[in-house]
Design an enzyme around this catalytic site. Sequence first.
Site, mmCIF file in Angstrom:
data_model
loop_
_atom_site.group_PDB
_atom_site.id
_atom_site.type_symbol
_atom_site.label_atom_id
_atom_site.label_comp_id
_atom_site.label_asym_id
_atom_site.label_seq_id
_atom_site.Cartn_x
_atom_site.Cartn_y
_atom_site.Cartn_z
ATOM 1 C CG HIS A 99 31.109 -4.833 22.833
ATOM 2 N ND1 HIS A 99 30.390 -5.667 23.639
ATOM 3 C CD2 HIS A 99 32.144 -4.384 23.589
ATOM 4 C CE1 HIS A 99 30.985 -5.717 24.830
ATOM 5 N NE2 HIS A 99 32.044 -4.968 24.816
ATOM 6 C CG PHE A 220 27.602 -10.930 40.917
ATOM 7 C CD1 PHE A 220 28.017 -10.249 39.785
ATOM 8 C CD2 PHE A 220 27.836 -10.347 42.154
ATOM 9 C CE1 PHE A 220 28.637 -9.002 39.873
ATOM 10 C CE2 PHE A 220 28.460 -9.107 42.251
ATOM 11 C CZ PHE A 220 28.853 -8.442 41.116
HETATM 12 P P1 A3P Z 1 26.646 -3.872 36.721
HETATM 13 O O1 A3P Z 1 27.556 -2.726 36.383
HETATM 14 O O2 A3P Z 1 25.192 -3.479 36.652
HETATM 15 O O3 A3P Z 1 26.973 -4.520 38.023
HETATM 16 P P2 A3P Z 1 30.090 -6.496 30.573
HETATM 17 O O4 A3P Z 1 30.814 -7.756 30.880
HETATM 18 O O5 A3P Z 1 29.351 -6.561 29.268
HETATM 19 O O6 A3P Z 1 30.987 -5.306 30.670
HETATM 20 O O7 A3P Z 1 28.909 -6.326 31.638
HETATM 21 C C1 A3P Z 1 29.172 -5.941 32.955
HETATM 22 C C2 A3P Z 1 27.918 -6.091 33.788
HETATM 23 O O8 A3P Z 1 27.636 -7.499 33.985
HETATM 24 C C3 A3P Z 1 28.107 -5.497 35.186
HETATM 25 O O9 A3P Z 1 26.828 -4.993 35.571
HETATM 26 C C4 A3P Z 1 28.524 -6.730 35.978
HETATM 27 O O10 A3P Z 1 28.367 -6.608 37.359
HETATM 28 C C5 A3P Z 1 27.578 -7.761 35.378
HETATM 29 N N1 A3P Z 1 27.999 -9.148 35.671
HETATM 30 C C6 A3P Z 1 29.220 -9.708 35.506
HETATM 31 N N2 A3P Z 1 29.223 -10.990 35.922
HETATM 32 C C7 A3P Z 1 27.964 -11.252 36.369
HETATM 33 C C8 A3P Z 1 27.340 -12.410 36.931
HETATM 34 N N3 A3P Z 1 27.984 -13.549 37.114
HETATM 35 N N4 A3P Z 1 26.027 -12.305 37.280
HETATM 36 C C9 A3P Z 1 25.348 -11.143 37.094
HETATM 37 N N5 A3P Z 1 25.888 -10.034 36.574
HETATM 38 C C10 A3P Z 1 27.184 -10.074 36.204
#
Ligand code: A3P
Length: 273
Positions: A99, A220
Amino acid sequence: MPTYKERGVMFPSDVVPRSNLELLKTFDIRDDDIMLITYPKTGSWWLHQVVKQIMAQQGVQDEKYLGDFPNFIEMTLRDKGPVAEMIKTAPSPRVLATHLPVEFLPPGLLGSKAKIVVLMRNPKDTAVSTFHFWQKIPDVKTPESWESFAEQFLAGDCLWGPFYDHALGYWKLKDKHNILFLKYEDMKKDLPAEVKKLCSFLEKPLSDEKVQTVVGATQFDSMKKTVGEKRQMFTRKGVIGDWKNNFSDDQSRAYDEQYRERLSNTGLEFQFE
Ligand code: A3P
């Protein structure tokens, strides 16, 4: 949660000890490394899963090392512990993640032939996702309210630094380096197309059938189903536009104004729905 600032960027002390930033200055990069770069809450784990599935379709399946979760280099080098050792001795190609803002990258990365993938997401949904995430992490000082958090994010008072500094720091590299930019919104709208883009950038071509297997495993709903209890908080809603359920008109206007100020004439744009 204790934090500290290094060169103006805020880090969580327990997760990214200052000594890790020091260790990264001598972190050896290999020419065949793959580095996945994301601002927090922009789909880091999703991108990791997609790359992992692409590699699996190519027969690369070192579970122990590729693991279930991204190998964030700034978090795992702590005390030169077992994970750091694993990263050092992992077979190529290593899939690393970070990050970190661009100025904190291991110095060897940008001069190497390593493949860099940067995934970005629109700032409004990123802010909402961060807000909900912070509320679920027991160690984090829970934001008092969405109102106070929305202001904090807008002011750039965020872990791993301000959103736009992070995005523009990488965007400046776009013509010079071995770097692919992806957007969360594009992945949501047409995952097969983005998977193909990744395959071609990573020089790991896949048949249409195998691309579909990757897509099936990383949508998702599939990820939500297979994720363990511990990772539930990384699959919250997974949609574009959840900001509309949180932002007031005034907040939305303030974010739009900052968007115009920071991104006009840069060529970088985001989709908000
Ligand atoms: P939301 O909180 O808006 O649902 P990170 O992995 O960087 O922490 O990001 C998390 C975000 O990515 C979350 O967003 C999560 O739901 C979303 N996310 C994870 N897997 C996903 C997928 N397969 N498709 C779409 N969004 C996804």
